[in-house]
Motif scaffolding. Sequence first.
Motif, PDB file in Angstrom:
ATOM      1  N   GLY A  86       3.322   1.686   2.191  1.00  0.00           N
ATOM      2  CA  GLY A  86       3.080   2.088   3.567  1.00  0.00           C
ATOM      3  C   GLY A  86       2.854   0.897   4.486  1.00  0.00           C
ATOM      4  O   GLY A  86       3.419   0.829   5.584  1.00  0.00           O
ATOM      5  N   PHE A  87       2.057  -0.081   4.041  1.00  0.00           N
ATOM      6  CA  PHE A  87       1.795  -1.256   4.868  1.00  0.00           C
ATOM      7  C   PHE A  87       3.044  -2.133   5.004  1.00  0.00           C
ATOM      8  O   PHE A  87       3.322  -2.669   6.084  1.00  0.00           O
ATOM      9  CB  PHE A  87       0.636  -2.065   4.277  1.00  0.00           C
ATOM     10  CG  PHE A  87      -0.716  -1.518   4.611  1.00  0.00           C
ATOM     11  CD1 PHE A  87      -1.299  -1.776   5.839  1.00  0.00           C
ATOM     12  CD2 PHE A  87      -1.416  -0.721   3.715  1.00  0.00           C
ATOM     13  CE1 PHE A  87      -2.551  -1.268   6.161  1.00  0.00           C
ATOM     14  CE2 PHE A  87      -2.664  -0.206   4.026  1.00  0.00           C
ATOM     15  CZ  PHE A  87      -3.230  -0.472   5.254  1.00  0.00           C
ATOM     16  N   LEU A  88       3.814  -2.271   3.930  1.00  0.00           N
ATOM     17  CA  LEU A  88       5.021  -3.101   4.001  1.00  0.00           C
ATOM     18  C   LEU A  88       6.061  -2.482   4.926  1.00  0.00           C
ATOM     19  O   LEU A  88       6.683  -3.172   5.741  1.00  0.00           O
ATOM     20  CB  LEU A  88       5.598  -3.292   2.591  1.00  0.00           C
ATOM     21  CG  LEU A  88       4.782  -4.196   1.655  1.00  0.00           C
ATOM     22  CD1 LEU A  88       5.344  -4.155   0.248  1.00  0.00           C
ATOM     23  CD2 LEU A  88       4.779  -5.631   2.165  1.00  0.00           C
ATOM     24  N   TYR A  89       6.250  -1.176   4.807  1.00  0.00           N
ATOM     25  CA  TYR A  89       7.192  -0.498   5.709  1.00  0.00           C
ATOM     26  C   TYR A  89       6.728  -0.600   7.164  1.00  0.00           C
ATOM     27  O   TYR A  89       7.543  -0.794   8.077  1.00  0.00           O
ATOM     28  CB  TYR A  89       7.332   0.976   5.321  1.00  0.00           C
ATOM     29  CG  TYR A  89       8.336   1.248   4.236  1.00  0.00           C
ATOM     30  CD1 TYR A  89       9.644   0.789   4.327  1.00  0.00           C
ATOM     31  CD2 TYR A  89       7.987   1.992   3.102  1.00  0.00           C
ATOM     32  CE1 TYR A  89      10.563   1.044   3.327  1.00  0.00           C
ATOM     33  CE2 TYR A  89       8.901   2.258   2.102  1.00  0.00           C
ATOM     34  CZ  TYR A  89      10.189   1.786   2.216  1.00  0.00           C
ATOM     35  OH  TYR A  89      11.094   2.046   1.230  1.00  0.00           O
ATOM     36  N   SER A  90       5.440  -0.453   7.393  1.00  0.00           N
ATOM     37  CA  SER A  90       4.916  -0.492   8.764  1.00  0.00           C
ATOM     38  C   SER A  90       5.155  -1.850   9.407  1.00  0.00           C
ATOM     39  O   SER A  90       5.480  -1.939  10.592  1.00  0.00           O
ATOM     40  CB  SER A  90       3.424  -0.155   8.770  1.00  0.00           C
ATOM     41  OG  SER A  90       3.200   1.156   8.274  1.00  0.00           O
ATOM     42  N   ASN A 119       7.094   0.777  12.269  1.00  0.00           N
ATOM     43  CA  ASN A 119       7.024   2.230  12.421  1.00  0.00           C
ATOM     44  C   ASN A 119       6.292   2.798  11.218  1.00  0.00           C
ATOM     45  O   ASN A 119       6.471   2.316  10.093  1.00  0.00           O
ATOM     46  CB  ASN A 119       8.431   2.816  12.533  1.00  0.00           C
ATOM     47  CG  ASN A 119       8.400   4.227  13.064  1.00  0.00           C
ATOM     48  OD1 ASN A 119       7.376   4.703  13.548  1.00  0.00           O
ATOM     49  ND2 ASN A 119       9.512   4.921  12.965  1.00  0.00           N
ATOM     50  N   VAL A 120       5.481   3.821  11.428  1.00  0.00           N
ATOM     51  CA  VAL A 120       4.743   4.444  10.328  1.00  0.00           C
ATOM     52  C   VAL A 120       5.722   5.240   9.477  1.00  0.00           C
ATOM     53  O   VAL A 120       6.427   6.116   9.997  1.00  0.00           O
ATOM     54  CB  VAL A 120       3.620   5.359  10.867  1.00  0.00           C
ATOM     55  CG1 VAL A 120       2.901   6.047   9.715  1.00  0.00           C
ATOM     56  CG2 VAL A 120       2.637   4.551  11.691  1.00  0.00           C
ATOM     57  N   PRO A 121       5.830   4.967   8.181  1.00  0.00           N
ATOM     58  CA  PRO A 121       6.801   5.679   7.348  1.00  0.00           C
ATOM     59  C   PRO A 121       6.398   7.141   7.176  1.00  0.00           C
ATOM     60  O   PRO A 121       5.219   7.472   7.044  1.00  0.00           O
ATOM     61  CB  PRO A 121       6.757   4.924   6.021  1.00  0.00           C
ATOM     62  CG  PRO A 121       5.393   4.302   5.991  1.00  0.00           C
ATOM     63  CD  PRO A 121       5.059   3.969   7.413  1.00  0.00           C
ATOM     64  N   SER A 122       7.390   8.001   7.167  1.00  0.00           N
ATOM     65  CA  SER A 122       7.144   9.438   6.998  1.00  0.00           C
ATOM     66  C   SER A 122       7.531   9.931   5.618  1.00  0.00           C
ATOM     67  O   SER A 122       7.397  11.120   5.332  1.00  0.00           O
ATOM     68  CB  SER A 122       7.926  10.220   8.061  1.00  0.00           C
ATOM     69  OG  SER A 122       9.314   9.960   7.957  1.00  0.00           O
ATOM     70  N   CYS A 123       8.017   9.028   4.763  1.00  0.00           N
ATOM     71  CA  CYS A 123       8.503   9.446   3.443  1.00  0.00           C
ATOM     72  C   CYS A 123       7.453   9.290   2.352  1.00  0.00           C
ATOM     73  O   CYS A 123       7.750   9.533   1.177  1.00  0.00           O
ATOM     74  CB  CYS A 123       9.753   8.647   3.077  1.00  0.00           C
ATOM     75  SG  CYS A 123       9.498   6.853   3.067  1.00  0.00           S
ATOM     76  N   LEU A 124       6.229   8.890   2.698  1.00  0.00           N
ATOM     77  CA  LEU A 124       5.194   8.646   1.704  1.00  0.00           C
ATOM     78  C   LEU A 124       4.122   9.730   1.773  1.00  0.00           C
ATOM     79  O   LEU A 124       3.895  10.342   2.819  1.00  0.00           O
ATOM     80  CB  LEU A 124       4.551   7.277   1.925  1.00  0.00           C
ATOM     81  CG  LEU A 124       5.518   6.075   1.918  1.00  0.00           C
ATOM     82  CD1 LEU A 124       4.752   4.795   2.185  1.00  0.00           C
ATOM     83  CD2 LEU A 124       6.259   5.989   0.595  1.00  0.00           C
ATOM     84  N   THR A 125       3.442   9.944   0.637  1.00  0.00           N
ATOM     85  CA  THR A 125       2.361  10.917   0.559  1.00  0.00           C
ATOM     86  C   THR A 125       1.039  10.191   0.765  1.00  0.00           C
ATOM     87  O   THR A 125       0.494   9.573  -0.156  1.00  0.00           O
ATOM     88  CB  THR A 125       2.375  11.635  -0.795  1.00  0.00           C
ATOM     89  OG1 THR A 125       3.661  12.217  -1.005  1.00  0.00           O
ATOM     90  CG2 THR A 125       1.311  12.722  -0.838  1.00  0.00           C
ATOM     91  N   LEU A 126       0.553  10.231   2.001  1.00  0.00           N
ATOM     92  CA  LEU A 126      -0.677   9.522   2.347  1.00  0.00           C
ATOM     93  C   LEU A 126      -1.631  10.460   3.079  1.00  0.00           C
ATOM     94  O   LEU A 126      -1.202  11.468   3.671  1.00  0.00           O
ATOM     95  CB  LEU A 126      -0.374   8.308   3.228  1.00  0.00           C
ATOM     96  CG  LEU A 126       0.524   7.220   2.604  1.00  0.00           C
ATOM     97  CD1 LEU A 126       0.885   6.174   3.637  1.00  0.00           C
ATOM     98  CD2 LEU A 126      -0.176   6.570   1.414  1.00  0.00           C
ATOM     99  N   PRO A 129      -4.456  11.552   6.035  1.00  0.00           N
ATOM    100  CA  PRO A 129      -4.474  11.320   7.485  1.00  0.00           C
ATOM    101  C   PRO A 129      -5.161  10.015   7.879  1.00  0.00           C
ATOM    102  O   PRO A 129      -4.704   9.318   8.791  1.00  0.00           O
ATOM    103  CB  PRO A 129      -5.228  12.543   8.026  1.00  0.00           C
ATOM    104  CG  PRO A 129      -4.998  13.607   7.006  1.00  0.00           C
ATOM    105  CD  PRO A 129      -4.938  12.903   5.684  1.00  0.00           C
ATOM    106  N   GLY A 130      -6.271   9.676   7.199  1.00  0.00           N
ATOM    107  CA  GLY A 130      -6.949   8.429   7.515  1.00  0.00           C
ATOM    108  C   GLY A 130      -6.092   7.215   7.206  1.00  0.00           C
ATOM    109  O   GLY A 130      -6.103   6.214   7.944  1.00  0.00           O
ATOM    110  N   GLN A 131      -5.336   7.275   6.109  1.00  0.00           N
ATOM    111  CA  GLN A 131      -4.452   6.165   5.769  1.00  0.00           C
ATOM    112  C   GLN A 131      -3.315   6.039   6.769  1.00  0.00           C
ATOM    113  O   GLN A 131      -2.921   4.931   7.143  1.00  0.00           O
ATOM    114  CB  GLN A 131      -3.914   6.371   4.347  1.00  0.00           C
ATOM    115  CG  GLN A 131      -5.001   6.320   3.277  1.00  0.00           C
ATOM    116  CD  GLN A 131      -4.505   6.761   1.921  1.00  0.00           C
ATOM    117  OE1 GLN A 131      -3.513   7.492   1.815  1.00  0.00           O
ATOM    118  NE2 GLN A 131      -5.183   6.336   0.869  1.00  0.00           N
ATOM    119  N   LEU A 132      -2.775   7.165   7.216  1.00  0.00           N
ATOM    120  CA  LEU A 132      -1.723   7.130   8.235  1.00  0.00           C
ATOM    121  C   LEU A 132      -2.240   6.531   9.546  1.00  0.00           C
ATOM    122  O   LEU A 132      -1.521   5.818  10.240  1.00  0.00           O
ATOM    123  CB  LEU A 132      -1.174   8.539   8.469  1.00  0.00           C
ATOM    124  CG  LEU A 132      -0.410   9.164   7.300  1.00  0.00           C
ATOM    125  CD1 LEU A 132      -0.043  10.598   7.632  1.00  0.00           C
ATOM    126  CD2 LEU A 132       0.849   8.362   6.987  1.00  0.00           C
TER     127      LEU A 132
END
Length: 364
Positions: free
Chosen positions: A112-116, A121-128, A130-133
């Motif tokens: 998530g951090f690497l994609y961001s 952009n915040v990735p939408s393909c990961l299971t995270l 709400p606080g992590q998003l």
Amino acid sequence: MAAAPVRQRSGPGGPRAQLPPCYYEGYLEKRGPKEKASRRLWTCLCGNFLYFFNNAKDTHYVEKLDLSGFVSLKDDCSRDRNLEAARLILRMKDGETKLTAPNLESRELWKGFLYSVTDLNVPSCLTLLPGQLQMLKEVVDKERSRRRTRTPTRAPPSPLSVPLVGEIPPCFRPVSRTEAEVLLERHPDCGNMLLRPGRDGCSLAVTTRQDLNGSVFRHYRVTQRDQGGYVIDVENPIPCATLHEVIDALVEKTAGTLQPFLLEEPYEENITYVSANDENGERILHTAPSSPLPKPPALPPKQGLPLSSPLSRSPAPDRRILTSPVPASPTNPMRRLILSPSPLTQTLNEELKIKLEKRRASQE
């Protein structure tokens, strides 16, 4: 491989201030493209770089990885001696780096951090959670602000400063040389040749990618001629009237090995909208219903005059019917129209003929 220069990682005001802001850190096992064994290193994501330290308390990093050449992230499902460990393949334009996180949750956070940072952009393909998003959203905002405020060493030419003449081919992309390579690497199924602005801002360039024990990139300069048209600047220059001919010439010269890069952006399949909850003010994303809209009721037929009226009993006027007994042919493209009498005209003619015959008989 020579070790990267050592730089201190201390508190505010020290050499650590020379590094970009740290967004995420933790232990990872790392094995680079030329390394035979993995090393367990304390890893920090600072700006658009990964910095590796021997341990969490070390103030000097031993290696860094520039993420500007990022291509993709892929889960490595091969087994590890540590059953809880989760492997990850970080693919860059110059090779692959294998990373191993302590567990699956840690791997998802690193992704998530690497994609961001790489896509901003915040990735939408990961299971995270709400606080992590929310953390990822803050990182995206910080990294965007950092890139806007940092002073570039030299102002790059505007990619749109090239005065293009004629129709622009669909494989044209306003990207730099590095961005073109990454784009072709990420989407190998969309073609392997794209047209882009040149570095000097006054010419164009064609970037190509082919596989030969890895990616092989080539760059060709395309300049405009004073008398009109373009020329591909190779050993034997290739003149072309339009940019489309530039692409066609490269396809023809390589017997179809090079194909234009055509990336089709996906479109949404459903209509979505955001609304706020009246009670707590929380904003929620909704999906509009996909059922078709109800049709409006049909209007009643208008009351008009009857088609026939008993007051109008006069015979219909004589009308000639157009017929076309001769079909059209290549030698006779125009159909020949023949006027034939209507049935009512034939009846009147027969009655008139009988009256004339009786009149002649009475005169005789």
